[in-house]
Write a protein that holds these residues in place. Structure first.
Motif, PDB file in Angstrom:
ATOM      1  N   LYS A 144       0.818  -1.225   0.000  1.00  0.00           N
ATOM      2  CA  LYS A 144       0.000   0.000   0.000  1.00  0.00           C
ATOM      3  C   LYS A 144       0.849   1.272   0.000  1.00  0.00           C
ATOM      4  O   LYS A 144       0.377   2.333  -0.387  1.00  0.00           O
ATOM      5  CB  LYS A 144      -0.945   0.017   1.192  1.00  0.00           C
ATOM      6  N   GLN A 145       2.103   1.167   0.453  1.00  0.00           N
ATOM      7  CA  GLN A 145       2.978   2.348   0.494  1.00  0.00           C
ATOM      8  C   GLN A 145       3.545   2.690  -0.887  1.00  0.00           C
ATOM      9  O   GLN A 145       4.074   3.784  -1.081  1.00  0.00           O
ATOM     10  CB  GLN A 145       4.133   2.127   1.488  1.00  0.00           C
ATOM     11  N   ASN A 146       3.468   1.732  -1.814  1.00  0.00           N
ATOM     12  CA  ASN A 146       3.966   1.956  -3.180  1.00  0.00           C
ATOM     13  C   ASN A 146       5.414   2.445  -3.230  1.00  0.00           C
ATOM     14  O   ASN A 146       5.732   3.394  -3.945  1.00  0.00           O
ATOM     15  CB  ASN A 146       3.057   2.945  -3.935  1.00  0.00           C
ATOM     16  N   TYR A 147       6.280   1.810  -2.453  1.00  0.00           N
ATOM     17  CA  TYR A 147       7.691   2.175  -2.510  1.00  0.00           C
ATOM     18  C   TYR A 147       8.266   1.798  -3.865  1.00  0.00           C
ATOM     19  O   TYR A 147       7.928   0.755  -4.426  1.00  0.00           O
ATOM     20  CB  TYR A 147       8.487   1.453  -1.404  1.00  0.00           C
ATOM     21  N   THR A 148       9.156   2.625  -4.363  1.00  0.00           N
ATOM     22  CA  THR A 148       9.800   2.366  -5.649  1.00  0.00           C
ATOM     23  C   THR A 148      11.183   1.754  -5.413  1.00  0.00           C
ATOM     24  O   THR A 148      11.738   1.883  -4.312  1.00  0.00           O
ATOM     25  CB  THR A 148       9.978   3.685  -6.443  1.00  0.00           C
ATOM     26  N   PRO A 149      11.739   1.109  -6.437  1.00  0.00           N
ATOM     27  CA  PRO A 149      13.109   0.603  -6.305  1.00  0.00           C
ATOM     28  C   PRO A 149      14.107   1.724  -5.935  1.00  0.00           C
ATOM     29  O   PRO A 149      15.038   1.502  -5.180  1.00  0.00           O
ATOM     30  CB  PRO A 149      13.410   0.007  -7.676  1.00  0.00           C
ATOM     31  N   ASP A 150      13.888   2.927  -6.466  1.00  0.00           N
ATOM     32  CA  ASP A 150      14.754   4.064  -6.127  1.00  0.00           C
ATOM     33  C   ASP A 150      14.667   4.410  -4.639  1.00  0.00           C
ATOM     34  O   ASP A 150      15.684   4.693  -4.007  1.00  0.00           O
ATOM     35  CB  ASP A 150      14.386   5.307  -6.944  1.00  0.00           C
ATOM     36  N   GLU A 151      13.458   4.381  -4.094  1.00  0.00           N
ATOM     37  CA  GLU A 151      13.299   4.668  -2.659  1.00  0.00           C
ATOM     38  C   GLU A 151      13.982   3.602  -1.811  1.00  0.00           C
ATOM     39  O   GLU A 151      14.592   3.916  -0.779  1.00  0.00           O
ATOM     40  CB  GLU A 151      11.808   4.753  -2.290  1.00  0.00           C
ATOM     41  N   ILE A 152      13.905   2.364  -2.246  1.00  0.00           N
ATOM     42  CA  ILE A 152      14.557   1.281  -1.506  1.00  0.00           C
ATOM     43  C   ILE A 152      16.071   1.486  -1.536  1.00  0.00           C
ATOM     44  O   ILE A 152      16.743   1.354  -0.513  1.00  0.00           O
ATOM     45  CB  ILE A 152      14.138  -0.096  -2.059  1.00  0.00           C
ATOM     46  N   GLU A 153      16.596   1.856  -2.678  1.00  0.00           N
ATOM     47  CA  GLU A 153      18.037   2.129  -2.788  1.00  0.00           C
ATOM     48  C   GLU A 153      18.425   3.316  -1.900  1.00  0.00           C
ATOM     49  O   GLU A 153      19.455   3.278  -1.211  1.00  0.00           O
ATOM     50  CB  GLU A 153      18.425   2.393  -4.247  1.00  0.00           C
ATOM     51  N   GLN A 154      17.599   4.362  -1.890  1.00  0.00           N
ATOM     52  CA  GLN A 154      17.859   5.524  -1.027  1.00  0.00           C
ATOM     53  C   GLN A 154      17.851   5.103   0.446  1.00  0.00           C
ATOM     54  O   GLN A 154      18.653   5.595   1.246  1.00  0.00           O
ATOM     55  CB  GLN A 154      16.803   6.611  -1.248  1.00  0.00           C
ATOM     56  N   ALA A 155      16.959   4.198   0.800  1.00  0.00           N
ATOM     57  CA  ALA A 155      16.886   3.725   2.185  1.00  0.00           C
ATOM     58  C   ALA A 155      18.162   2.982   2.567  1.00  0.00           C
ATOM     59  O   ALA A 155      18.694   3.159   3.666  1.00  0.00           O
ATOM     60  CB  ALA A 155      15.659   2.837   2.382  1.00  0.00           C
ATOM     61  N   TYR A 156      18.659   2.146   1.669  1.00  0.00           N
ATOM     62  CA  TYR A 156      19.927   1.443   1.931  1.00  0.00           C
ATOM     63  C   TYR A 156      21.075   2.446   2.100  1.00  0.00           C
ATOM     64  O   TYR A 156      21.917   2.302   2.990  1.00  0.00           O
ATOM     65  CB  TYR A 156      20.253   0.457   0.807  1.00  0.00           C
ATOM     66  N   GLN A 157      21.108   3.446   1.240  1.00  0.00           N
ATOM     67  CA  GLN A 157      22.148   4.479   1.343  1.00  0.00           C
ATOM     68  C   GLN A 157      22.019   5.239   2.661  1.00  0.00           C
ATOM     69  O   GLN A 157      23.021   5.588   3.292  1.00  0.00           O
ATOM     70  CB  GLN A 157      22.079   5.431   0.154  1.00  0.00           C
TER      71      GLN A 157
END
Length: 169
Positions: A144-157
């Motif tokens: 439901k949050q619709n996270y994108t692959p870019d957001e996931i990468e930003q979270a890892y960073q």
């Protein structure tokens, strides 16, 4: 017992004010996972890692007059703001908490959205898995949050950024 209360009070002191119960939960969880000695146990819940112990500790600190909880109506829901009271400041001045670099990390986290911190904390919750598996879990559990692959990468960073802040060379 009160050492853990003091750690939480210190976290609120250095953060200034934290808006939102979810944000408070995520900030303490992330701080714990990157290096800081918070003792609360967390389980995976609807909004990611959640600690009943942390909720009770906050409630106790409010009842003791050390924390202020301000409830505000925002549209169709209530939002809570947390800040240390003068009594809380006095208590902390008598009970030293030594957590170098926590302030930098919490101020940084407090500037992030609760949505982003939910993603970061979810990634940290599954840190025993490979990145691809974590990404799959995020897409499944947080659909439901619709996270994108870019957001996931930003979270890892961002996790790496916090780990560096927590343990500077």
């Amino acid at each position: 017992m009160l050492k853990d209360h003091a750690k939480l009070m210190y976290a609120l002191k250095v953060s200034g004010e934290i808006t939102g119960r979810k944000k408070l939960q995520k900030m303490i969880y992330i701080a714990k996972k990157v290096a800081f000695p918070f003792q609360e146990r967390f389980q995976f819940h609807f909004y990611g890692p959640y600690s009943e112990e942390l909720t009770l500790r906050v409630e106790e600190l409010c009842n003791m007059g050390f924390l202020e909880e301000i409830k505000e109506k925002k549209g169709g829901y209530y939002q809570y703001r947390y800040a240390l009271t003068e009594s809380g400041q006095e208590f902390l001045s008598l009970n030293e908490v030594n957590m170098p670099h926590l302030e930098d990390c919490l101020i940084d986290m407090n500037g992030q959205s609760a949505r982003f911190l939910e993603l970061v904390s979810t990634i940290l919750y599954f840190d025993n898995l490979e990145k691809e598996e974590v990404t799959e879990k995020v897409f499944t559990l947080k659909k439901k949050q619709n996270y994108t692959p870019d957001e996931i990468e930003q979270a890892y960073q961002y996790v790496h950024h916090l780990q560096t802040k927590a343990k500077p060379q």
